[in-house]
Structures are given as C-alpha cells and as structure tokens.
Design a protein around this motif. Structure first.
Motif, mmCIF file in Angstrom:
data_model
loop_
_atom_site.group_PDB
_atom_site.id
_atom_site.type_symbol
_atom_site.label_atom_id
_atom_site.label_comp_id
_atom_site.label_asym_id
_atom_site.label_seq_id
_atom_site.Cartn_x
_atom_site.Cartn_y
_atom_site.Cartn_z
ATOM 1 N N SER A 3 -0.852 2.497 10.059
ATOM 2 C CA SER A 3 -2.095 2.834 9.720
ATOM 3 C C SER A 3 -1.923 4.114 8.457
ATOM 4 C CB SER A 3 -3.092 3.444 10.620
ATOM 5 O OG SER A 3 -2.516 4.590 11.579
ATOM 6 N N GLU A 4 -0.834 5.000 8.573
ATOM 7 C CA GLU A 4 -0.495 5.833 7.413
ATOM 8 C C GLU A 4 0.263 5.349 6.209
ATOM 9 O OE1 GLU A 4 -1.120 9.212 7.710
ATOM 10 O OE2 GLU A 4 -2.319 8.834 9.471
ATOM 11 N N GLY A 49 -2.898 4.687 -1.968
ATOM 12 C CA GLY A 49 -2.039 4.761 -0.717
ATOM 13 C C GLY A 49 -1.772 3.195 -0.652
ATOM 14 N N ILE A 50 -0.460 3.180 -0.031
ATOM 15 C CA ILE A 50 -0.080 1.799 0.408
ATOM 16 C C ILE A 50 0.614 1.756 1.804
ATOM 17 C CG2 ILE A 50 1.912 0.052 -0.267
ATOM 18 C CD1 ILE A 50 1.341 1.109 -2.997
ATOM 19 N N PRO A 51 -0.077 1.112 2.777
ATOM 20 C CA PRO A 51 0.424 1.119 4.260
ATOM 21 C C PRO A 51 1.560 0.636 4.252
ATOM 22 C CG PRO A 51 -1.831 0.258 4.083
ATOM 23 C CD PRO A 51 -1.258 0.559 2.603
ATOM 24 N N GLU A 52 2.360 0.764 5.086
ATOM 25 C CA GLU A 52 3.837 0.398 5.670
ATOM 26 C C GLU A 52 3.632 -1.189 5.860
ATOM 27 O OE1 GLU A 52 8.079 0.931 7.406
ATOM 28 O OE2 GLU A 52 6.381 2.088 8.342
ATOM 29 N N GLY A 210 8.945 -6.918 7.452
ATOM 30 C CA GLY A 210 8.161 -5.858 7.210
ATOM 31 C C GLY A 210 8.108 -4.959 6.211
ATOM 32 N N THR A 211 8.873 -5.390 5.099
ATOM 33 C CA THR A 211 9.344 -4.623 3.840
ATOM 34 C C THR A 211 7.998 -4.605 3.106
ATOM 35 O OG1 THR A 211 11.472 -5.617 3.894
ATOM 36 C CG2 THR A 211 10.960 -4.572 2.212
ATOM 37 N N THR A 212 7.751 -3.150 2.654
ATOM 38 C CA THR A 212 6.749 -2.898 1.901
ATOM 39 C C THR A 212 7.229 -3.331 0.221
ATOM 40 O OG1 THR A 212 6.248 -1.132 3.063
ATOM 41 C CG2 THR A 212 5.215 -1.047 1.006
#
Length: 333
Positions: A3-4, A49-52, A210-212
């Motif tokens: 969420s962060e 903002g970009i979540p992980e 799960g790579t951003t």
C-alpha cells in the motif's frame, strides 16, 4: 502489491541554467564579466506515487521532462526543489545504495562491454554488484531462458543485433535482483518478434517477481500491452494519471462499429441518429462512428439489424496513440 508507494515524488522541480550567448566584438568579455544566464524549467512541480509491484507508463512528447525525471529518480541529477524517495532513499544523496536497488535500461545506450562476449559482460556486472555466486548463477540461468540468450552468449557485444543487445542489457540490469526497473525506450528500433520477446520478459518480471517497472516509451503498443497505469506529462507537469481505459474514455468518447454487408448491398443510412455517422465505406465494410454515452450500442445495432442484412459486425476501441495525439494537439491550439 504494497500500500505504501515505493517511489514518492512531491512538487519536483528541475531548472537548467545556461549562459546566454552574446554576439559582437566584445561578447566574450561581457559574458565573462556579467555572466547573463537563461533559466529553463524541465520539470515543473510534478507529484506522483508508485506502489511496489506496479508497472507504470511514463509518457510525454520530447522535451516534456520524462528523461529529466528518470535521471533524478536514478540519482544522476539533483533537483532544484521538491522531495523524492525511492524505496526510502533520496537517490542523489545515496547513489550507491540507490544503485543497488534499481536496474536501468536506456534503449539508445548499453551498459555492456563492446568488445567482450556477452557472457563476460554479464560476469563483470555480477562482480561490480558483488552478487553472491549462487544467486548470480541462478539469475543468469533464469534470464538466459526467459530472454533466449543462449545462442549468442559467446558473441562479442559489438556483433549483436539491436534486439540481441537489448536482451543482454535487460539481463544485465536485473542480475542483482533490483526492486525497481527503469526502462527508457526498450523496444525502439526493434522488429515485431524482438519487441514481443522484450514485452513478454517485462510482463513476466513484473507478474512473477513483483518488480516495480517504470516504462518511458513512444511506442504506445508497449503501454497498452503492459501498463496498469499511465502518467502523461507535458511541459514538465502531470497532465493525466490513471489507467489506460480511463484515459481513452475521458478524452475519446466515440467508438467505431465496423459492419460487413453482403456484396452489392445498398449503403447504410443513419439519418435517424444524430450521434452516429459513417466515416468510411470500403467494399463490403462500413465504419460507423458513434458516441456510446448518447447512443447505446444495443440501440444502434438493433436498428441496423432490422434494416440491413448484416453478415458480421465488431466494435473497435480507440487506439491509445490517437488519444494521446489528440490531447497534445488540443493543448497546442
């Protein structure tokens, strides 16, 4: 997906100051003494903002501020003002720590050694990042399979095709298992087969590991195929932030209904519908453009089926490239 935000940008500004060129016999002396300068603002108060774990398209025309933003996020540039955190790190203050958690691929540049075989280049990358041997071997095997590097691992980088070199650069960028991958035009100049291989790798990386991923590109097919969300910027400011469908619906409300009629059929008449018009007739195909908000497709299709012997029909969504082009064209008026 957490969420962060893993990337947090607030009120980011970057100005470039250049000495103003003067003409005349004593211009060099005047410039040295007065140092008159011009200021250009490449990034003008951008916040996002970009979540992980998210795969985001960062879009805009040339000169919009995309590359400048990426250079700040990767620690290459320091902003004029504003705050930036990449996985809790201020990139330009802790460049080494930031480099350990990001991977970067620039389509027009390479991080590989030109005269070395690709395998040697990847080995050197592993040593530079001090990757433990077991993890290096595991990642090299994984990326060799995913990117099909095997046939050219022993080939000097200078002899690789553009598509092969790009696959090698992707492997090099991901060998140290970074949490974030920045991609700047990763499919530029590639053929259809090479583009598809690169896209599949990026998709797999994002979904399975799960790579951003932050993708900067002019190829909007990349965006439609890969991105969950887009940031559209112009003149250094965010113009749109949201998913691709929302962007289409917000700026292009019309859709195309493509109708196939039997050979020799009479032309379709749409006099009863103010929200529909024929935009193309080619052979047995007719393209009807309509606004689904004022004319439901069920109503339009029901009317056409009752009047014409329709063989087949389909609805075509607006292409992202057309939407973005129209947005920028409207702003330039």
């Amino acid at each position: 997906m957490g969420s962060e935000p893993i990337i947090c940008v607030e009120s980011l500004v970057k100005e470039f100051r250049r000495t103003k060129q003067q003409s005349g016999r004593f211009s060099a002396i005047r410039t040295l003494l007065t140092r008159e300068r011009t200021v250009s603002r490449a990034v003008d108060g951008i916040s996002f903002g970009i979540p992980e774990g998210e795969l985001v398209g960062y879009l805009g025309p040339n000169g919009a501020g995309k590359s400048t933003t990426i250079k700040i996020l990767t620690g290459i540039l320091m902003p004029t003002s504003g705050t930036v955190h990449v996985a809790g790190i201020v990139p330009w203050r802790e460049r080494k720590r930031n480099a350990a958690q990001i991977g970067v691929v620039f389509g027009q540049r390479t991080q590989l050694w030109w005269d070395l075989p690709l395998s040697d280049s990847l080995e050197l990358v592993g040593r530079l990042y001090e990757i433990p041997p077991p993890r290096f071997r595991f990642n090299l095997k994984l990326f060799t399979e995913l990117l099909e590097l095997g046939p050219f691992l022993s080939t000097p980088v200078r002899q690789l095709s553009l598509g092969q070199r790009m696959r090698g650069d992707l492997a090099a960028a991901m060998l140290h298992s970074p949490r974030i991958l920045f991609l700047d035009e990763p499919t530029i100049g590639l053929d259809v087969v090479a583009k598809e291989r690169i896209r599949s790798f990026i998709y797999e990386l994002n979904k399975e590991q799960g790579t951003t991923v932050i993708l900067t590109t002019h190829d909007l097919d990349d965006v439609e195929r890969l991105c969950q969300r887009v940031l559209l910027i112009t003149d250094g400011s965010v113009l749109f932030e949201g998913d691709v469908e929302s962007l289409k619906n917000m700026h292009t409300r019309e859709r195309d209904l493509i109708i196939r009629l039997p050979p020799g059929s009479e032309s379709i008449e749409l006099a009863n519908f103010a929200s529909a018009r024929i935009v193309d007739e080619s052979g047995d195909l007719t393209r009807v453009r309509f606004n689904p908000q004022s004319l439901p497709i069920t109503e339009l299709v029901s009317f056409l089926l009752s009047k014409y012997a329709i063989v087949d029909f389909s609805v075509k969504e607006p292409e992202l490239e057309e939407v973005v082009r129209n947005i920028y064209a409207a702003r330039s008026l």
